[in-house]
Design a protein around this motif. Structure first.
Motif, mmCIF file in Angstrom:
data_model
loop_
_atom_site.group_PDB
_atom_site.id
_atom_site.type_symbol
_atom_site.label_atom_id
_atom_site.label_comp_id
_atom_site.label_asym_id
_atom_site.label_seq_id
_atom_site.Cartn_x
_atom_site.Cartn_y
_atom_site.Cartn_z
ATOM 1 N N ARG A 175 -6.329 7.184 -14.136
ATOM 2 C CA ARG A 175 -7.426 6.264 -14.447
ATOM 3 C C ARG A 175 -8.265 5.879 -13.234
ATOM 4 O O ARG A 175 -9.172 5.065 -13.355
ATOM 5 C CB ARG A 175 -6.859 4.993 -15.090
ATOM 6 C CG ARG A 175 -6.117 5.235 -16.401
ATOM 7 C CD ARG A 175 -5.507 3.954 -16.925
ATOM 8 N NE ARG A 175 -6.489 2.910 -17.123
ATOM 9 C CZ ARG A 175 -6.194 1.621 -17.330
ATOM 10 N NH1 ARG A 175 -4.945 1.253 -17.358
ATOM 11 N NH2 ARG A 175 -7.146 0.737 -17.508
ATOM 12 N N GLY A 176 -7.979 6.454 -12.049
ATOM 13 C CA GLY A 176 -8.713 6.085 -10.857
ATOM 14 C C GLY A 176 -8.403 4.652 -10.444
ATOM 15 O O GLY A 176 -7.401 4.071 -10.851
ATOM 16 N N GLU A 177 -9.277 4.075 -9.635
ATOM 17 C CA GLU A 177 -9.073 2.698 -9.168
ATOM 18 C C GLU A 177 -9.410 1.725 -10.296
ATOM 19 O O GLU A 177 -10.571 1.446 -10.580
ATOM 20 C CB GLU A 177 -9.946 2.422 -7.942
ATOM 21 C CG GLU A 177 -9.472 3.103 -6.681
ATOM 22 C CD GLU A 177 -8.164 2.519 -6.132
ATOM 23 O OE1 GLU A 177 -7.782 1.410 -6.552
ATOM 24 O OE2 GLU A 177 -7.536 3.197 -5.299
ATOM 25 N N HIS A 178 -8.392 1.195 -10.953
ATOM 26 C CA HIS A 178 -8.613 0.267 -12.056
ATOM 27 C C HIS A 178 -7.900 -1.062 -11.838
ATOM 28 O O HIS A 178 -7.905 -1.920 -12.715
ATOM 29 C CB HIS A 178 -8.131 0.884 -13.370
ATOM 30 C CG HIS A 178 -6.643 1.119 -13.407
ATOM 31 N ND1 HIS A 178 -6.039 2.134 -12.702
ATOM 32 C CD2 HIS A 178 -5.654 0.466 -14.044
ATOM 33 C CE1 HIS A 178 -4.729 2.097 -12.924
ATOM 34 N NE2 HIS A 178 -4.473 1.095 -13.728
ATOM 35 N N VAL A 179 -7.270 -1.221 -10.658
ATOM 36 C CA VAL A 179 -6.566 -2.469 -10.335
ATOM 37 C C VAL A 179 -7.278 -3.132 -9.165
ATOM 38 O O VAL A 179 -7.625 -2.467 -8.180
ATOM 39 C CB VAL A 179 -5.095 -2.173 -9.962
ATOM 40 C CG1 VAL A 179 -4.412 -3.418 -9.393
ATOM 41 C CG2 VAL A 179 -4.333 -1.661 -11.187
ATOM 42 N N TRP A 180 -7.494 -4.449 -9.273
ATOM 43 C CA TRP A 180 -8.129 -5.186 -8.187
ATOM 44 C C TRP A 180 -7.123 -5.310 -7.046
ATOM 45 O O TRP A 180 -6.090 -5.946 -7.184
ATOM 46 C CB TRP A 180 -8.583 -6.576 -8.646
ATOM 47 C CG TRP A 180 -9.391 -6.539 -9.898
ATOM 48 C CD1 TRP A 180 -9.049 -7.026 -11.114
ATOM 49 C CD2 TRP A 180 -10.700 -5.978 -10.049
ATOM 50 N NE1 TRP A 180 -10.045 -6.790 -12.021
ATOM 51 C CE2 TRP A 180 -11.081 -6.158 -11.403
ATOM 52 C CE3 TRP A 180 -11.588 -5.336 -9.181
ATOM 53 C CZ2 TRP A 180 -12.297 -5.719 -11.902
ATOM 54 C CZ3 TRP A 180 -12.802 -4.894 -9.689
ATOM 55 C CH2 TRP A 180 -13.150 -5.095 -11.017
ATOM 56 N N ARG A 181 -7.431 -4.700 -5.900
ATOM 57 C CA ARG A 181 -6.479 -4.647 -4.781
ATOM 58 C C ARG A 181 -6.598 -5.898 -3.909
ATOM 59 O O ARG A 181 -7.687 -6.292 -3.492
ATOM 60 C CB ARG A 181 -6.775 -3.423 -3.916
ATOM 61 C CG ARG A 181 -6.770 -2.099 -4.677
ATOM 62 C CD ARG A 181 -5.435 -1.432 -4.596
ATOM 63 N NE ARG A 181 -5.570 -0.015 -4.972
ATOM 64 C CZ ARG A 181 -4.638 0.901 -4.721
ATOM 65 N NH1 ARG A 181 -3.519 0.571 -4.100
ATOM 66 N NH2 ARG A 181 -4.816 2.160 -5.096
ATOM 67 N N THR A 182 -5.434 -6.487 -3.586
ATOM 68 C CA THR A 182 -5.395 -7.528 -2.559
ATOM 69 C C THR A 182 -4.920 -6.942 -1.233
ATOM 70 O O THR A 182 -5.031 -7.593 -0.197
ATOM 71 C CB THR A 182 -4.459 -8.687 -2.973
ATOM 72 O OG1 THR A 182 -3.129 -8.164 -3.171
ATOM 73 C CG2 THR A 182 -4.934 -9.341 -4.254
ATOM 74 N N ASP A 183 -4.368 -5.734 -1.264
ATOM 75 C CA ASP A 183 -3.955 -5.009 -0.063
ATOM 76 C C ASP A 183 -5.140 -4.167 0.409
ATOM 77 O O ASP A 183 -5.482 -3.146 -0.201
ATOM 78 C CB ASP A 183 -2.757 -4.113 -0.405
ATOM 79 C CG ASP A 183 -2.431 -3.124 0.701
ATOM 80 O OD1 ASP A 183 -2.726 -3.443 1.871
ATOM 81 O OD2 ASP A 183 -1.891 -2.043 0.397
ATOM 82 N N ALA A 184 -5.788 -4.606 1.501
ATOM 83 C CA ALA A 184 -6.994 -3.932 1.973
ATOM 84 C C ALA A 184 -6.737 -2.473 2.343
ATOM 85 O O ALA A 184 -7.650 -1.639 2.270
ATOM 86 C CB ALA A 184 -7.565 -4.684 3.185
ATOM 87 N N ARG A 185 -5.483 -2.150 2.717
ATOM 88 C CA ARG A 185 -5.177 -0.765 3.119
ATOM 89 C C ARG A 185 -5.002 0.133 1.898
ATOM 90 O O ARG A 185 -4.958 1.351 2.046
ATOM 91 C CB ARG A 185 -3.887 -0.752 3.942
ATOM 92 C CG ARG A 185 -3.966 -1.526 5.237
ATOM 93 C CD ARG A 185 -2.603 -1.576 5.907
ATOM 94 N NE ARG A 185 -2.068 -0.234 6.148
ATOM 95 C CZ ARG A 185 -0.825 0.008 6.530
ATOM 96 N NH1 ARG A 185 0.012 -1.012 6.689
ATOM 97 N NH2 ARG A 185 -0.413 1.231 6.738
ATOM 98 N N GLN A 186 -4.884 -0.455 0.713
ATOM 99 C CA GLN A 186 -4.627 0.319 -0.509
ATOM 100 C C GLN A 186 -3.493 1.305 -0.254
ATOM 101 O O GLN A 186 -3.630 2.519 -0.430
ATOM 102 C CB GLN A 186 -5.901 1.026 -0.979
ATOM 103 C CG GLN A 186 -7.033 0.060 -1.307
ATOM 104 C CD GLN A 186 -8.214 0.719 -1.994
ATOM 105 O OE1 GLN A 186 -8.238 1.922 -2.219
ATOM 106 N NE2 GLN A 186 -9.192 -0.085 -2.359
ATOM 107 N N SER A 187 -2.364 0.743 0.140
ATOM 108 C CA SER A 187 -1.252 1.537 0.658
ATOM 109 C C SER A 187 -0.690 2.536 -0.339
ATOM 110 O O SER A 187 -0.277 3.640 0.043
ATOM 111 C CB SER A 187 -0.127 0.596 1.114
ATOM 112 O OG SER A 187 -0.597 -0.331 2.057
#
Length: 251
Positions: A175-187
């Protein structure tokens, strides 16, 4: 016996370890998912959540189902330090991170109440199971976690049991990026969580994908769940029980 139907933009499959299940029970299970979809979908302009988003309905005047789902989502927001959220960045209430799990949970309660001994419910890859014959283990349900870099390959497989009855995965492969990230590194690119219940598994999979390693540490320490994460390079971080599953179980 197996029963399959489409709802909430995905496919739900039900498998039973023996015998048949009354059509009325299957209808009740389907009704749970379709009601959740018509109530909570922000893609459906007639849903309660869409009406709340447009300001036509207040949360306090919404149905008990909406208020209960919102309350549980807020609980998980607080429990995960904000990595899981009940709101989009623009402030609109968005309960898509918990609604499917709530529907799976409710469907499981229907199956348990109907006396179904052993069953496995898979809703778009999120799984909840009951093991019928726990002593012999002959009816155990084996599930697997897919490699996000090669969807034809399993990273591991293992059997669900009473203490690890639910498996949920959140990631970007489909689904690609579908979650709001709080981790700026998107680990992490994919997170799988194994837990006693499906709401805990699904919410924490989303929260860890959002919050990264810090949220993963919080989840394992406070909730005792098993976690498998995959980063963009395909490197795995695995809690001990799952590490053993990877090394010892055929898949």
């Amino acid at each position: 016996m197996q029963h399959v139907f489409e709802t909430m933009g995905t496919v739900v499959s039900l498998r039973f370890d023996e015998g048949s299940v009354a059509r009325s029970i299957l209808d009740d299970v389907e009704h749970v998912f379709r009601t959740a979809d018509t109530t909570f979908s922000l893609y459906n302009p007639a849903s309660e959540l869409s009406r709340i988003a447009r300001g036509e309905l207040t949360l306090t005047h919404s149905s008990e189902a909406v208020r209960d789902a919102y309350e549980r989502a807020v609980h998980w927001r607080n429990a995960t330090g904000g990595a899981f959220t009940a709101h989009r960045p623009d402030g609109v209430i968005d309960l898509s991170g918990i609604v499917k799990a709530l529907a799976i949970e409710a469907a499981g309660e229907i199956l348990d109440a109907a006396g179904s001994a052993g069953w496995l419910l898979n809703a778009g890859g999120d799984v909840l199971a009951r093991v019928g014959d726990t002593e012999s283990g002959k009816n155990a349900w084996r599930v697997g976690i897919v490699d996000p870099l090669d969807r034809t390959v399993l990273l591991c497989s293992f059997e669900l049991d009473e203490t690890r009855a639910a498996l949920a995965t959140s990631g970007t492969a489909e689904r690609g990026e579908h979650v709001w990230r709080t981790d700026a590194r998107q680990s992490f690119s994919q997170v799988s969580v194994l837990a006693p219940d499906i709401v805990t598994a699904d919410v924490l999979a989303t929260a860890i994908l959002s919050g990264g390693q810090q949220t993963s540490d919080l989840a394992t320490e406070q909730f005792g769940v098993e976690v498998l994460t995959v980063d963009a390079n395909g490197e795995l971080l695995i809690t001990p029980w799952l590490r053993n599953a990877v090394s010892t179980e055929p898949h």
